[in-house]
Design a protein around this motif. Structure first.
Motif, short mmCIF file in Angstrom:
data_model
loop_
_atom_site.label_atom_id
_atom_site.label_comp_id
_atom_site.label_asym_id
_atom_site.label_seq_id
_atom_site.Cartn_x
_atom_site.Cartn_y
_atom_site.Cartn_z
N ARG A 192 -3.50 9.36 -4.09
CA ARG A 192 -2.31 10.13 -3.74
C ARG A 192 -1.02 9.41 -4.18
NH1 ARG A 192 0.87 9.55 0.86
NH2 ARG A 192 2.13 11.39 1.44
N ALA A 193 -1.06 8.08 -4.24
CA ALA A 193 0.14 7.30 -4.55
C ALA A 193 0.40 7.31 -6.06
CB ALA A 193 -0.01 5.87 -4.03
N ASP A 194 1.63 6.98 -6.44
CA ASP A 194 1.97 6.88 -7.86
C ASP A 194 1.58 5.51 -8.40
OD1 ASP A 194 3.83 5.21 -6.72
OD2 ASP A 194 5.54 6.54 -7.08
N ARG A 195 1.77 5.33 -9.71
CA ARG A 195 1.32 4.09 -10.35
C ARG A 195 2.10 2.89 -9.84
NH1 ARG A 195 1.36 4.22 -16.74
NH2 ARG A 195 -0.10 5.93 -16.20
N ARG A 196 3.39 3.03 -9.64
CA ARG A 196 4.20 1.91 -9.17
C ARG A 196 3.76 1.46 -7.78
NH1 ARG A 196 8.83 1.38 -6.10
NH2 ARG A 196 10.16 -0.43 -6.62
N THR A 197 3.49 2.40 -6.92
CA THR A 197 3.05 2.04 -5.57
C THR A 197 1.70 1.33 -5.61
OG1 THR A 197 4.23 3.96 -4.68
CG2 THR A 197 2.54 2.96 -3.28
N ARG A 198 0.78 1.81 -6.45
CA ARG A 198 -0.52 1.14 -6.55
C ARG A 198 -0.37 -0.28 -7.10
NH1 ARG A 198 -2.04 6.29 -8.62
NH2 ARG A 198 -2.04 5.44 -10.75
N LEU A 199 0.55 -0.46 -8.08
CA LEU A 199 0.75 -1.79 -8.65
C LEU A 199 1.32 -2.74 -7.61
CD1 LEU A 199 0.72 -3.63 -11.12
CD2 LEU A 199 3.00 -2.78 -11.69
N LEU A 200 2.30 -2.28 -6.86
CA LEU A 200 2.88 -3.13 -5.82
C LEU A 200 1.86 -3.44 -4.72
CD1 LEU A 200 6.49 -1.67 -5.44
CD2 LEU A 200 5.78 -3.79 -6.55
N ALA A 201 1.02 -2.46 -4.39
CA ALA A 201 0.01 -2.70 -3.37
C ALA A 201 -0.99 -3.76 -3.80
CB ALA A 201 -0.71 -1.39 -3.04
N ALA A 202 -1.22 -3.88 -5.11
CA ALA A 202 -2.16 -4.88 -5.60
C ALA A 202 -1.51 -6.23 -5.83
CB ALA A 202 -2.81 -4.39 -6.90
N VAL A 203 -0.26 -6.24 -6.33
CA VAL A 203 0.38 -7.51 -6.70
C VAL A 203 1.24 -8.05 -5.57
CG1 VAL A 203 1.92 -8.61 -8.36
CG2 VAL A 203 0.34 -6.83 -9.12
N LEU A 204 2.09 -7.22 -5.01
CA LEU A 204 2.98 -7.63 -3.91
C LEU A 204 2.77 -6.70 -2.74
CD1 LEU A 204 6.30 -8.35 -5.89
CD2 LEU A 204 4.72 -10.02 -4.94
N PRO A 205 1.68 -6.87 -1.98
CA PRO A 205 1.37 -5.95 -0.89
C PRO A 205 2.49 -5.94 0.16
CG PRO A 205 -0.50 -7.39 -1.38
CD PRO A 205 0.67 -7.94 -2.12
N PRO A 206 3.07 -4.79 0.44
CA PRO A 206 4.14 -4.74 1.44
C PRO A 206 3.68 -5.18 2.83
CG PRO A 206 4.17 -2.75 0.07
CD PRO A 206 2.91 -3.48 -0.27
N SER A 207 2.40 -4.99 3.14
CA SER A 207 1.93 -5.41 4.46
C SER A 207 2.03 -6.92 4.63
CB SER A 207 0.49 -4.95 4.66
OG SER A 207 -0.36 -5.52 3.66
N VAL A 208 1.70 -7.67 3.60
CA VAL A 208 1.81 -9.13 3.68
C VAL A 208 3.26 -9.55 3.77
CG1 VAL A 208 1.32 -11.28 2.46
CG2 VAL A 208 -0.36 -9.45 2.46
N LEU A 209 4.12 -8.94 2.94
CA LEU A 209 5.53 -9.29 2.98
C LEU A 209 6.16 -8.97 4.32
CD1 LEU A 209 6.64 -8.07 -0.58
CD2 LEU A 209 5.83 -10.34 0.11
N ALA A 210 5.78 -7.81 4.89
CA ALA A 210 6.31 -7.45 6.20
C ALA A 210 5.82 -8.41 7.28
CB ALA A 210 5.91 -6.01 6.54
#
Length: 821
Positions: A764-782
């Protein structure tokens, strides 16, 4: 305190962005790395001071201490390479750097190489601006005034840059300033709580409003006008600095007649141009002189214990006219006037113009170029010779030995004699000079005795594989080994001639390169050369080249300074070349009688012989690998959490329990389910689901129950995937049973359900969101951000409690509680 820390961070970042115009001054980005370190230390010191509830003056002292500490780390002294705490020697080192920068900041044309004094001055200025910006933006809450110190940084390249300052750095600095204003405005709005419209609808802080939109439009228009308007205004070639005389003299003890530039380190300036592994063009000169002498670039005439250094030149703009030596031509000196045209390539980037000796007229040079009549050089404090094309008339003087021998010695009160005969005391050199000039009566005979000493007959040879330097020890070593190259020959002869009481200096420039046949010469890095110039009373400066002629392509010899290694029957005519022409393939350094097989590759400017370029690719590779490793930390942390939470395909969580058998039978093993293990596995699966939602930017409401969250996801995010809907409901039911029920769910396959839900969210997500989820996961940063906020809050609480205890403690209470006698 969190908003203050946020504004402090933005203030530091805005200061670095405001320093972007300095990129127009420096050749490399070393200044930015050093400034970032110092500004980070200043910002960290301010943050710690605010965490300790320090007043504004305490924050200012903390930032100044951080600035001093950062400068100590970035610019350590020679004796404190590993010092982390400033000492009195540190401040003495800073004073030396500032004193040197006062000379160097005018001695280099843009762009400036990495000179420690200039880097220190730039980093100190940026750090001081960071302190002022933090005080205005955070301490006084006046971020608009912070634009004044930021503008001070931008004024530096405007004052020293010859051409128009590039617009891009100004836009970057303006963006940093606007970022600071917006951050402060958002913080002020948040102090009043939530925003609401007239209909009562909640409005986010960043949501556009008519007033905010008008402000943003005005800001954009202001920046565009500020950038576009200067581009339409005609530039100026001169300024206030060009009209003020700043030099102490003209090189002969008399006050300067015009503006001056700072000390120019010729060896350091040439080090970036010399490359022994390749050959490249530097200058193309065309002249109508049949046999021209060397093309001069600069003069090194200040002799100190550490060696020869360039003196501060001084003079008037070339547009005001140059002195004509023909008006004072002495007897016995033949003078001819010639014209030359010089084209400087982009490989030569120096604030000095290559010219022949005694130019009398220049064309195509602006007023920011000046002529020093004593050093006979053309220089600038605001421009460089790179890519310039210009023409000039010059006078070529030819001297006869009889005229030089008849020249009177300078009087003892002569400024030239006092200045150009200064030599440090070296007993070995003094004894050699005394032996060489013994019985010589005239200055010319003394000079010729020293000049003739540097010959093959006396054991001198030419080689590049020797250590550079012109100090007393270096000259002594050269005179002992008698092996060296052009810089050492020129410096040694100048030293010995000075010790004999005759003024002398070292000139730097080019020998004659390949001759095109039409009076044009192409000068490469292999033609860089140094020679000696001697001053004779009533005549002026006369060149002497003591370097073996057979080893120098394009070498020129004359009647007053003949080739001492040439056969005696060969007597060169005045002004003619005794050395083989560089264009003649049948003669020159390639013949069998060559003194040394090493050709003069130019001046060696380092401490270990010829200049060599260090390999920088390992450092770039190491930096790239370190950056990749740093960027991979969040992804590795997310992967580790996922592995830790991974559950089995089914959750039996089975345990074997022994129970007594019936009717006298032995104990029986009963397989049961460990409720605690099943509950922990359900929590792990649910936590993984929540982190997955955060990674794919799906809203998470902490007030919802697991079942409510699952139903919301089924309706909004996973409505098109029946398998994902079933999986998320299973995960919600397992988490709800694990939280509230006595017996958790034990017969569900949570891992396949979790994979299904994750796949549906990724699709469902776009390519940029998938890339960030793999490289810079927002859950870890949060999670890291929340942990840092909690630790900061805990530190604030502990510090506040300690402060309260300190305030409560009062020595008067001890006196008040003492029993009365």
């Amino acid at each position: 305190m969190i908003p203050h820390r946020n504004i402090g961070f933005v203030a530091a970042a805005a200061t670095l962005l405001a320093a972007a115009p300095l990129s127009a001054i420096f050749e490399r980005w070393t200044w930015l790395v050093q400034a970032a370190i110092v500004v980070a230390v200043v910002a960290g010191a301010a943050t710690l001071a605010r965490l300790g509830r320090a007043p504004l003056w305490g924050q200012l002292l903390a930032m100044l201490a951080g600035l001093t500490l950062g400068l100590t780390w970035v610019f350590p002294g020679e004796t404190e390479a590993f010092a982390f705490v400033p000492t009195p020697a540190t401040f003495a080192h800073f004073g030396d750097l500032l004193q040197t920068s006062l000379q160097d900041m005018r001695g280099y044309g843009v762009k400036v190489p990495d000179v420690d004094s200039l880097l220190f001055l730039a980093v100190l200025g940026i750090g001081a601006v960071a302190v002022v910006v933090d005080v205005l933006a955070v301490g006084l809450r006046r971020p608009a005034l912070a634009g004044l110190p930021m503008l001070a940084i931008y004024s530096v390249p405007v004052a020293v840059y010859v051409d128009s300052v590039p617009a891009t750095p100004f836009v970057v600095g303006a963006a940093g300033y606007l970022w600071l204003l917006v951050t402060d405005n958002v913080d002020r709005v948040r102090r009043f709580g939530r925003r609401f419209t007239g209909e009562g609808r909640d409005v986010d802080v960043w949501e556009a409003s008519p007033l905010a939109a008008a402000g943003r439009r005005l800001a954009v228009v202001g920046v565009v006008v500020a950038v576009a308007l200067p581009l339409a205004v005609p530039g100026m070639t001169g300024g206030l600095m060009n009209n003020l005389g700043t030099g102490p003299g003209d090189g002969n003890g008399r006050p300067g007649q015009g503006g001056s530039t700072g000390r120019i380190d010729l060896f350091a300036a040439l080090s970036g141009q010399l490359n022994q592994s390749e050959r490249f063009d530097l200058v193309k000169v065309t002249t109508n002189e049949p046999n021209p002498f060397y093309l001069r670039l600069g003069v090194v005439d200040d002799l100190r214990p550490s060696g020869f250094q360039a003196r501060v030149p001084s003079g008037q703009p070339v547009t005001r006219g140059l002195p004509d030596p023909a008006e004072r031509a002495p007897r016995g000196v033949e003078q001819q006037r010639y014209r030359a045209t010089v084209e400087v390539t982009k490989n030569l980037n120096m604030p000095l113009m290559p010219v022949y000796a005694e130019p009398v007229k220049t064309d195509d040079l602006a007023g920011n170029w000046r002529y020093d009549p004593q050093q006979q050089i053309v220089f600038s404090s605001r421009d460089n010779a790179r890519g310039k094309r210009y023409s000039f008339d010059y006078v070529r003087s030819t001297f006869s030995p009889a005229a030089l021998r008849a020249a009177p010695s300078l009087p003892s009160d002569s400024a030239v004699l006092r200045q150009q005969t200064v030599t440090p005391s070296v007993p070995a050199v003094d004894r050699l000079v005394e032996r060489l000039v013994k019985g010589r009566q005239t200055d010319y005979d003394k000079v010729r005795a020293v000049y003739d000493y540097f010959s093959v007959e006396n054991g001198f040879t030419y080689a590049l594989s020797t250590r550079a330097g012109s100090s007393g020890d270096d000259i002594t070593d050269f005179l002992a080994t008698k092996v060296g190259y052009c810089q050492q020959y020129a410096a040694a002869m100048a030293w010995l001639v000075r010790a004999a009481g005759v003024p002398a200096r070292v000139a730097v420039g080019f020998t004659n390169g390949s001759n095109g046949g039409d009076g044009s010469y192409v000068l490469t890095n292999q033609n860089l050369h140094a020679w000696t110039e001697v001053y004779f009373g009533g005549i002026g400066w006369v060149p002497f080249d003591a370097t073996p002629a057979a080893s120098i392509p394009g070498s020129v010899r004359s009647a007053w300074a003949p080739d001492t290694d040439a056969p005696e029957e060969v007597t060169p005519a005045p002004g003619s070349s005794a050395a083989p022409d560089a264009t003649d393939p049948s003669a020159g350094p390639n013949e069998p009688d060559r003194l040394d097989k090493d050709a003069d590759q130019g001046l060696a400017v380092g401490d270990n012989g010829p200049a060599r370029q260090d390999r920088v690719w390992p450092w770039w590779l190491a930096g790239a690998l370190a950056l990749l490793a740093l960027l991979a930390v969040p992804a590795l942390r997310r992967s580790a959490l996922r592995r830790r939470r991974r559950v089995r395909a089914t959750l039996p969580a089975a345990t074997a329990v022994a129970v007594p058998g019936q009717r006298g039978r032995g104990p029986e093993m009963v397989v049961g389910v460990d409720a605690e293990v099943a509950r922990a596995d359900a929590h792990a699966a649910w936590d993984e689901l929540l982190d997955t939602l955060v990674d794919f930017h799906v809203p998470v409401d902490g007030t919802e129950t697991p079942r409510a969250t699952a139903e919301r996801l089924s309706r909004e995010a996973l409505v098109e995937d029946a398998g994902a809907v079933t999986g998320v409901r299973l995960l919600g039911r397992a988490e709800e049973r694990a939280r509230y029920a006595r017996d958790p769910l034990t017969d569900a396959e949570l891992q396949p359900a979790l994979r299904t839900v994750r796949g549906a969210l990724a699709a469902r997500a776009d390519r940029r969101t998938r890339l960030l989820a793999a490289v810079l996961p927002p859950s870890v940063l949060a999670r890291w951000q929340n942990a840092l906020a909690e630790r900061s809050a805990r530190l604030v609480t502990v510090t506040g409690q300690a402060r309260q205890r300190m305030l409560r403690w009062n020595p008067r209470r001890l006196l008040a509680n003492r029993p009365a006698r």
